[in-house]
Design an enzyme around this catalytic site. Structure first.
Site, PDB file in Angstrom:
ATOM      1  N   LYS A 139       0.837  -1.209   0.000  1.00  0.00           N
ATOM      2  CA  LYS A 139       0.000   0.000   0.000  1.00  0.00           C
ATOM      3  C   LYS A 139       0.867   1.251   0.000  1.00  0.00           C
ATOM      4  O   LYS A 139       0.537   2.243  -0.660  1.00  0.00           O
ATOM      5  CB  LYS A 139      -0.936   0.008   1.204  1.00  0.00           C
ATOM      6  CG  LYS A 139      -2.078  -0.989   1.089  1.00  0.00           C
ATOM      7  CD  LYS A 139      -3.149  -0.704   2.133  1.00  0.00           C
ATOM      8  CE  LYS A 139      -4.293  -1.704   2.042  1.00  0.00           C
ATOM      9  NZ  LYS A 139      -5.286  -1.511   3.109  1.00  0.00           N
ATOM     10  N   LYS A 177     -11.024  -4.716  -2.867  1.00  0.00           N
ATOM     11  CA  LYS A 177     -11.979  -3.616  -2.889  1.00  0.00           C
ATOM     12  C   LYS A 177     -11.350  -2.365  -3.461  1.00  0.00           C
ATOM     13  O   LYS A 177     -11.992  -1.583  -4.125  1.00  0.00           O
ATOM     14  CB  LYS A 177     -12.434  -3.303  -1.460  1.00  0.00           C
ATOM     15  CG  LYS A 177     -13.416  -4.321  -0.931  1.00  0.00           C
ATOM     16  CD  LYS A 177     -14.022  -3.851   0.372  1.00  0.00           C
ATOM     17  CE  LYS A 177     -13.189  -4.317   1.518  1.00  0.00           C
ATOM     18  NZ  LYS A 177     -13.639  -4.040   2.829  1.00  0.00           N
ATOM     19  N   LYS A 203      -4.991 -10.613  -6.210  1.00  0.00           N
ATOM     20  CA  LYS A 203      -6.202 -10.990  -5.468  1.00  0.00           C
ATOM     21  C   LYS A 203      -7.339 -10.010  -5.754  1.00  0.00           C
ATOM     22  O   LYS A 203      -7.095  -8.839  -6.066  1.00  0.00           O
ATOM     23  CB  LYS A 203      -5.907 -11.060  -3.965  1.00  0.00           C
ATOM     24  CG  LYS A 203      -5.644  -9.738  -3.340  1.00  0.00           C
ATOM     25  CD  LYS A 203      -5.582  -9.809  -1.823  1.00  0.00           C
ATOM     26  CE  LYS A 203      -5.337  -8.399  -1.310  1.00  0.00           C
ATOM     27  NZ  LYS A 203      -5.349  -8.178   0.076  1.00  0.00           N
TER      28      LYS A 203
HETATM   29  P1  AMP Z   1     -10.770  -6.313   3.840  1.00  0.00           P
HETATM   30  O1  AMP Z   1     -11.568  -6.138   2.593  1.00  0.00           O
HETATM   31  O2  AMP Z   1      -9.315  -6.073   3.599  1.00  0.00           O
HETATM   32  O3  AMP Z   1     -11.301  -5.580   5.015  1.00  0.00           O
HETATM   33  O4  AMP Z   1     -10.862  -7.867   4.177  1.00  0.00           O
HETATM   34  C1  AMP Z   1     -11.919  -8.457   4.902  1.00  0.00           C
HETATM   35  C2  AMP Z   1     -11.717  -9.957   4.945  1.00  0.00           C
HETATM   36  O5  AMP Z   1     -11.825 -10.530   3.638  1.00  0.00           O
HETATM   37  C3  AMP Z   1     -10.332 -10.372   5.464  1.00  0.00           C
HETATM   38  O6  AMP Z   1     -10.465 -11.525   6.276  1.00  0.00           O
HETATM   39  C4  AMP Z   1      -9.570 -10.681   4.227  1.00  0.00           C
HETATM   40  O7  AMP Z   1      -8.524 -11.600   4.448  1.00  0.00           O
HETATM   41  C5  AMP Z   1     -10.656 -11.301   3.349  1.00  0.00           C
HETATM   42  N1  AMP Z   1     -10.343 -11.120   1.913  1.00  0.00           N
HETATM   43  C6  AMP Z   1     -10.077  -9.952   1.278  1.00  0.00           C
HETATM   44  N2  AMP Z   1      -9.842 -10.163  -0.040  1.00  0.00           N
HETATM   45  C7  AMP Z   1      -9.948 -11.504  -0.244  1.00  0.00           C
HETATM   46  C8  AMP Z   1      -9.823 -12.361  -1.402  1.00  0.00           C
HETATM   47  N3  AMP Z   1      -9.529 -11.853  -2.589  1.00  0.00           N
HETATM   48  N4  AMP Z   1     -10.015 -13.690  -1.232  1.00  0.00           N
HETATM   49  C9  AMP Z   1     -10.310 -14.197  -0.014  1.00  0.00           C
HETATM   50  N5  AMP Z   1     -10.447 -13.459   1.107  1.00  0.00           N
HETATM   51  C10 AMP Z   1     -10.269 -12.124   1.014  1.00  0.00           C
END
Ligand code: AMP
Ligand code: TRP
Length: 348
Positions: A123, A211, A208
């Protein structure tokens, strides 16, 4: 990821905590890697889930949008199946103990160990390390505080959070050694390979699904309508092998695009990726069946989301009760930590 015996915890004896940032709408990766396990764990264990709005401040964003996204995220979590009768759902900043414990932990973490975090490096590299926010650097310590305040044993997250969980364990162990037994040392609960722990971007399957960093066309959002889902899956990148026997296989290293679709379909239907792959010869049919499975999963979530959105008072009251319950636990742990590290107790 099995419900019973995961991390050697029989049903009902573990405490679970996890969090998600209200940075934008959640996507299929969030759902398959994390949220669906949250839903499952609320029956098995004592579960705490939070919308981590303080973490969202670590990157630039619009204040009004943050407020809106926090409510949207909480509503979506309920729509996806969290039940306030079976788990505690709250907003991180409503429980000020998180920020306070983060400070205490920051005073035990080193610059070197935070500088090694790949999420920070990724980031920070985007905007130049010199201009990265101090909060972005300290991000994993706040995450450690989230987890340690609840004496969580298990933390259901996607694969990308593995390193942060390892740091949390190091910080907890260091603290316990230095200041006496204070925190429970948690374990990451990450889905096994092929079960959605790392869903990739449909347009760039070596990255990956994300968002904020992914491509909009390669990211399926939980609120995407069926036409959009179909369109995104139809345009998903596969690879150049001609279709035919053996072309559809689960081989993330050599066939990342096809493997990602196979993994999506497997995770959505509760099957093994190898078994899913063996029943397809054409990419087209794999794509259309995956689209239908996504649509079938999202439809009830979206319906419930629309119902809940009609009465925002419900979500507000769930979050108020959640914050109250969370504070009860968090304030006890924080008092323990303050005492252990030698802060003079407040009188009166
Ligand atoms: P975040 O969007 O970073 O707040 O992530 C929320 C949850 O979703 C966390 O447990 C991340 O590890 C999981 N996560 C985010 N992106 C992915 C992805 N592409 N595949 C699987 N899990 C994800
Ligand atoms: N860092 C996590 C992510 O980006 C979100 C998070 C914050 C979290 N606090 C947490 C996850 C505590 C699990 C436990 O996905």
């Amino acid at each position: 990821m099995r419900r019973v015996g995961l991390g050697n915890y029989p049903l009902g004896v573990a405490t679970v905590l996890s969090g998600i940032q209200p940075t934008a709408a959640p996507h299929l990766g969030n759902y398959l890697g994390a949220l669906r396990w949250w839903v499952e764990f609320q029956d098995a264990h004592d579960a705490y889930y939070c919308v981590v709005d303080l973490h969202a401040l670590t990157v630039a964003g619009d204040p009004a949008e943050l407020t809106r996204a926090t409510t949207t995220m909480a509503t979506l979590l309920l729509a996806a199946g969290l039940d306030p009768g079976r788990c505690t759902l709250f907003v991180q900043s409503h429980v000020p103990e998180h920020a306070e414990l983060a400070w205490l932990l920051e005073c035990t973490a080193s610059m070197g160990e935070l500088a090694r975090m790949t999420q920070f490096k990724d980031k920070a590299a985007r905007g130049g390390e010199g201009s990265a926010r101090v909060g972005l650097f300290a991000y994993p310590v706040l995450m450690a505080a989230d987890i340690l305040l609840y004496d969580a044993n298990l933390v259901p997250v996607g694969d990308d959070q593995r390193q942060h969980l390892e740091l949390t364990r190091v910080l907890a162990q260091r603290w316990n050694t230095r200041y006496g037994q204070t925190f429970t040392v948690p374990e990451a609960a990450i889905a096994p390979p092929g079960k959605g722990a790392r869903i990739m971007d449909l347009q760039d399957p070596r990255r990956k699904m994300s968002k904020t960093a992914g491509s909009p066309a390669g990211t399926v959002f939980l609120l995407d309508d069926p036409k959009t889902v179909e369109h995104k899956l139809k345009r998903a990148v596969t690879d150049t092998d001609p279709p035919g026997p053996g072309a559809v296989r689960w081989d993330p290293e050599h066939k990342p695009g096809v493997s990602n679709l196979v993994e999506l379909l497997a995770a959505l239907t509760g099957r093994q990726p190898e078994e899913v792959a063996s029943s397809y010869q054409s990419y087209g049919r794999l794509k259309s069946d995956t689209a239908q499975a996504v649509i079938a999963t999202l439809e009830p979530v979206q319906k419930r989301y629309r119902e809940l959105s009609e009465d925002p008072g419900v979500v507000r009251s769930v979050l108020a009760t959640g914050a109250e319950r969370a504070r009860e636990v968090a304030s006890r742990t924080l008092a323990r930590a303050r005492q252990a590290i030698g802060l003079l107790p407040r009188q009166g």
